[in-house]
Design a protein around this motif. Structure first.
Motif, short mmCIF file in Angstrom:
data_model
loop_
_atom_site.label_atom_id
_atom_site.label_comp_id
_atom_site.label_asym_id
_atom_site.label_seq_id
_atom_site.Cartn_x
_atom_site.Cartn_y
_atom_site.Cartn_z
N UNK A 71 -6.78 5.41 -41.41
CA UNK A 71 -6.54 6.63 -41.66
C UNK A 71 -5.24 7.10 -42.15
N UNK A 72 -4.27 6.77 -41.54
CA UNK A 72 -3.00 7.02 -41.68
C UNK A 72 -2.42 6.53 -43.03
N UNK A 101 -10.35 15.85 -43.58
CA UNK A 101 -10.82 14.92 -41.95
C UNK A 101 -9.61 13.84 -42.07
N UNK A 102 -9.17 13.19 -43.43
CA UNK A 102 -8.14 12.25 -43.17
C UNK A 102 -6.80 12.53 -42.50
N UNK A 125 -9.93 14.33 -35.69
CA UNK A 125 -11.33 14.11 -36.23
C UNK A 125 -11.73 12.83 -36.23
N UNK A 126 -12.15 12.25 -35.19
CA UNK A 126 -12.63 10.77 -35.17
C UNK A 126 -13.53 10.31 -36.05
N UNK A 127 -14.51 11.41 -36.04
CA UNK A 127 -15.79 11.22 -37.14
C UNK A 127 -15.72 10.98 -38.45
N UNK A 128 -14.47 11.53 -39.00
CA UNK A 128 -14.32 11.44 -40.55
C UNK A 128 -13.98 10.15 -41.05
N UNK A 162 -1.30 7.68 -49.06
CA UNK A 162 -1.83 7.51 -50.39
C UNK A 162 -2.13 8.81 -50.85
N UNK A 163 -2.80 9.35 -50.29
CA UNK A 163 -3.56 10.83 -50.72
C UNK A 163 -2.45 11.77 -51.06
#
Length: 189
Positions: A5-6, A146-147, A152-155, A11-12
């Motif tokens: 996620x990190x 969510x990223x 937000x563990x579910x994303x 990158x996003x």
């Protein structure tokens, strides 16, 4: 497969910054001198490097591709093996359109092979590309909230991949449907 996620959020952020700053060269910024095939390939691969997603060294345009575009009459033949602004502008548009459309569809999307018509169409294309990129970046930012939320563990990144794929599918479908509505009378003009 799990995603970091990190890493993705980093990158996003970089992609968002890049796409908001990026712009294709305006007509007046295209080379004024005519170029040989190898020079055109280097120039276009530089202009269009943002279309490469995996960092590979694979060229986005090759001599055989350009020769095929001439054979398919997507662009006029070079003059004494040299390509001018008109050719470069058409090649930039073709390289973008071929990411989602067939050559038959692209033929219908391109302007007539008249320098003034190509210039006007290219100027509109550059403005539209910039506007669409900025708007898409905003949508991606919204979709990927969510990223950036560590709580937000579910994303999952798969959600963003799926959403982008669906946008792409719907955009391709809509553009193809509109191209199909082009009347024979319009094609002759």
């Amino acid at each position: 497969m799990a995603y970091d996620k990190l890493l993705i959020s980093d990158k996003l952020t970089k992609w968002n910054d890049y796409i908001n700053r990026f712009s294709l060269p305006a007509w007046d910024k295209l080379p004024t001198i005519e170029l040989y095939m190898d020079q055109v390939i280097v120039l276009l691969n530089d202009y269009l490097s943002y279309l490469s997603y995996d960092g590979s060294e694979e060229n986005l345009i090759t001599a055989s591709m350009i020769n095929n575009y001439v054979k398919l009459k997507l662009m006029p033949a070079p003059v004494k093996k040299r390509y001018g602004r008109m050719h470069i502008a058409l090649l930039i548009m073709i390289c973008h359109y071929k990411q989602v459309h067939s050559m038959a569809s692209i033929r219908q999307m391109l302007p007539e092979h008249d320098p003034d018509t190509i210039r006007a169409a290219y100027d509109k294309f550059v403005q539209l590309q910039s506007s669409v990129a900025v708007n898409f970046a905003k949508q991606v930012k919204e979709l990927s909230k969510g990223m950036f939320d560590e709580s937000d563990e579910g994303y999952e990144a798969e959600e963003l991949v799926s959403a982008c794929s669906l946008y792409s599918t719907l955009a391709r479908l809509l553009s193809a449907k509109i191209i199909a509505l082009k009347t024979p009378e319009q094609e002759k003009k």
